[in-house]
Design an enzyme around this catalytic site. Structure first.
Site, PDB file in Angstrom:
ATOM      1  N   GLU A 289       0.839  -1.213   0.000  1.00 28.94           N
ATOM      2  CA  GLU A 289       0.000   0.000   0.000  1.00 28.94           C
ATOM      3  C   GLU A 289       0.867   1.254   0.000  1.00 28.94           C
ATOM      4  O   GLU A 289       1.838   1.352   0.775  1.00 28.94           O
ATOM      5  CB  GLU A 289      -0.891  -0.035   1.235  1.00 28.94           C
ATOM      6  CG  GLU A 289      -2.331   0.292   0.971  1.00 28.94           C
ATOM      7  CD  GLU A 289      -3.024  -0.680   0.037  1.00 28.94           C
ATOM      8  OE1 GLU A 289      -3.069  -0.426  -1.189  1.00 28.94           O
ATOM      9  OE2 GLU A 289      -3.558  -1.685   0.522  1.00 28.94           O
ATOM     10  N   HIS A 290       0.507   2.195  -0.865  1.00 32.47           N
ATOM     11  CA  HIS A 290       1.254   3.457  -1.030  1.00 32.47           C
ATOM     12  C   HIS A 290       2.696   3.196  -1.454  1.00 32.47           C
ATOM     13  O   HIS A 290       3.585   3.987  -1.178  1.00 32.47           O
ATOM     14  CB  HIS A 290       1.177   4.320   0.237  1.00 32.47           C
ATOM     15  CG  HIS A 290      -0.185   4.930   0.426  1.00 32.47           C
ATOM     16  ND1 HIS A 290      -0.481   6.217   0.052  1.00 32.47           N
ATOM     17  CD2 HIS A 290      -1.337   4.404   0.901  1.00 32.47           C
ATOM     18  CE1 HIS A 290      -1.765   6.464   0.313  1.00 32.47           C
ATOM     19  NE2 HIS A 290      -2.300   5.377   0.834  1.00 32.47           N
TER      20      HIS A 290
ATOM     21  N   ASP B 193      -4.096   0.532  -9.476  1.00 34.31           N
ATOM     22  CA  ASP B 193      -5.495   0.176  -9.685  1.00 34.31           C
ATOM     23  C   ASP B 193      -5.802  -0.061 -11.164  1.00 34.31           C
ATOM     24  O   ASP B 193      -6.511  -0.999 -11.535  1.00 34.31           O
ATOM     25  CB  ASP B 193      -6.411   1.272  -9.138  1.00 34.31           C
ATOM     26  CG  ASP B 193      -6.103   1.583  -7.682  1.00 34.31           C
ATOM     27  OD1 ASP B 193      -5.460   0.755  -7.029  1.00 34.31           O
ATOM     28  OD2 ASP B 193      -6.507   2.663  -7.214  1.00 34.31           O
TER      29      ASP B 193
ATOM     30  N   ASP C 174       3.060   2.143  -4.802  1.00 32.64           N
ATOM     31  CA  ASP C 174       3.092   2.254  -6.277  1.00 32.64           C
ATOM     32  C   ASP C 174       3.713   3.553  -6.758  1.00 32.64           C
ATOM     33  O   ASP C 174       4.570   3.559  -7.639  1.00 32.64           O
ATOM     34  CB  ASP C 174       1.714   1.983  -6.913  1.00 32.64           C
ATOM     35  CG  ASP C 174       0.588   2.913  -6.507  1.00 32.64           C
ATOM     36  OD1 ASP C 174       0.771   3.735  -5.575  1.00 32.64           O
ATOM     37  OD2 ASP C 174      -0.499   2.823  -7.126  1.00 32.64           O
TER      38      ASP C 174
ATOM     39  N   LEU D 223     -12.222   0.046  -3.333  1.00 31.05           N
ATOM     40  CA  LEU D 223     -12.148  -1.082  -4.260  1.00 31.05           C
ATOM     41  C   LEU D 223     -11.948  -0.613  -5.701  1.00 31.05           C
ATOM     42  O   LEU D 223     -12.172  -1.346  -6.652  1.00 31.05           O
ATOM     43  CB  LEU D 223     -13.406  -1.957  -4.143  1.00 31.05           C
ATOM     44  CG  LEU D 223     -13.662  -2.520  -2.746  1.00 31.05           C
ATOM     45  CD1 LEU D 223     -14.957  -3.328  -2.719  1.00 31.05           C
ATOM     46  CD2 LEU D 223     -12.500  -3.399  -2.276  1.00 31.05           C
TER      47      LEU D 223
END
Ligand code: GLA
Length: 398
Positions: A39-40, A189, A42, A142
């Site tokens: 998480e965080h 995403d 990318d 999501l």
């Protein structure tokens, strides 16, 4: 397509007919995603391990019956129909994006970014009408936005005869999100929405954009991936997300590296001397999270998915304590799921609300659901929405 998915495709066709008084030539769709871990990382050129889920956004499309060189968008989730001339897209985005209704910036932004990425002259493609329906929950972490972007990208690429590969289409989606919408997000995403595979996650190196398909084997291991949607809404176009990104950039600049991908735990003592405590902890989250992604991939391959629980739990603690992007509802969801026997649990997505995920043995799913619901009630939180997701295929024509 699953039953809900077929319903969403039918809803896209229906709203198309209602708003535009014509029949679409087809429907296309792209999935939402959960991020298993990473998480965080990318936008720090690091590693992520998301998978596409069975919830999808569908878009019905037809060339404009009146031959107008315009793109028109409608959806079941907003009453407004928005429209821009093809030639106007490059005038409106990004500088005059405020003239476009907020939701329409996603699909119209993709139209703009797709023409730009492929070097297509807007005067040589037909005008199109697009109508959207979705069963990806909005604001739940999501990636409902990447689902809209992915569906739009594959539909327009087909309609306009543009052949860009999946990575290029993901970049189109990210550009729409960053510049047409104004959310400073990374590429995870969109890559998940475009590259998703059934029963597998996408192990993505966000620097090279090299993507490997990692078989998850949840079903064979008797596991389900349960989503606990807290109902706490978040937006990445404002506030905390951008601040976290800025802190990461500060940390990288202080160490003189292009991105936090280039920082290791050995650099941390030096960093502690040159940045404030908050920046230090933001960096520590990213550096340790990158390592947890690598460890998760190795663990799945060597020991199977049941062995990744501790990594999920450590990831959540790091986001709660170092990156400070959790909220009480997410912490409650994670704690309740673990105490009811989940193998592992963590918040997923950008944070500040949205959903937690829990990896749960099939025969414990009801216990986890009940325990989480009860914990929310006793904390005075609104009831969460709890459902299982399965790793699913990426964007495609339906
Ligand atoms: C949001 C962004 C992604 C990623 C995650 C956090 O979902 O869209 O690019 O940064 O947050 O991992």
């Amino acid at each position: 397509m699953t039953a809900t998915d077929t319903r969403a495709a039918a809803a896209a066709r229906a709203i198309f007919a209602e708003r535009f008084g014509a029949e679409p030539i087809g429907t296309w769709s792209a999935p939402g995603r959960v991020n298993l871990i990473g998480e965080h990382t990318d936008y720090n050129d690091g590693f992520v391990l998301p998978f596409a889920i069975q919830h999808r956004t569908h878009v019905a499309l037809a060339p404009r019956a009146d031959g107008a060189l315009r793109v028109r968008v409608a959806s079941t989730f907003e009453d407004t129909t928005a429209e821009l001339a093809l030639a106007e897209l490059a005038e409106v985005f990004p500088g005059r994006r405020d003239e476009v209704p907020e939701w329409a910036r996603y699909p119209l932004g993709v139209a703009w970014a797709l023409l730009a990425a492929s070097g297509t002259d807007p005067s040589i493609v037909p005008g199109v009408d697009l109508a959207f329906a979705s069963d990806v929950p909005v604001g739940a972490g999501l990636s409902s936005s990447a689902a809209i972007e992915g569906a739009t990208a594959v539909a327009l690429a087909d309609a306009w005869g543009i052949s860009l590969d999946r990575v290029a289409l993901a970049k189109v989606g990210r550009r729409a999100e960053n510049e047409a919408v104004g959310a400073p997000t990374g590429i995870m995403d969109q890559m998940a929405a475009l590259l998703g595979r059934a029963d597998a996650a996408i192990f993505l190196d966000c620097r090279s954009l090299d993507a490997q398909v990692i078989d998850l084997g949840f079903a064979d291991a008797g596991l389900e991936l349960v989503v606990i949607d807290t109902g706490v809404k978040h937006s990445h176009a404002t506030g905390g997300y951008g601040e976290r990104r800025a802190a990461c950039e500060r940390g990288a600049a202080a160490l003189g590296v292009p991105a936090l991908r280039d920082v290791t735990l050995d650099d941390m003592p030096r960093l502690a001397e040159i940045v404030d405590d908050v920046t230090f902890r933001r960096v520590r989250h990213v550096v340790t999270e990158d390592q947890r992604v690598l460890d998760t991939v190795r663990t799945i391959r060597e020991q199977g998915p049941t062995a990744i629980g501790d990594l999920l739990v450590a990831s959540h603690a790091s986001m709660r304590d170092d990156f400070e992007i959790s909220v009480p509802e997410l912490d409650t969801a994670v704690e309740a799921a673990l105490s009811a026997g989940a193998v592992g649990a963590r918040m997923t997505g950008g944070g500040f609300g949205g959903a937690a995920i829990a990896l749960v043995a099939r025969d414990r799913v009801q216990a986890v659901t009940d325990a989480t619901t009860a914990a929310f009630a006793s904390a005075g939180f609104a009831a969460p929405t709890i459902f299982s997701v399965t790793p699913s295929a990426g964007a495609a024509r339906d």
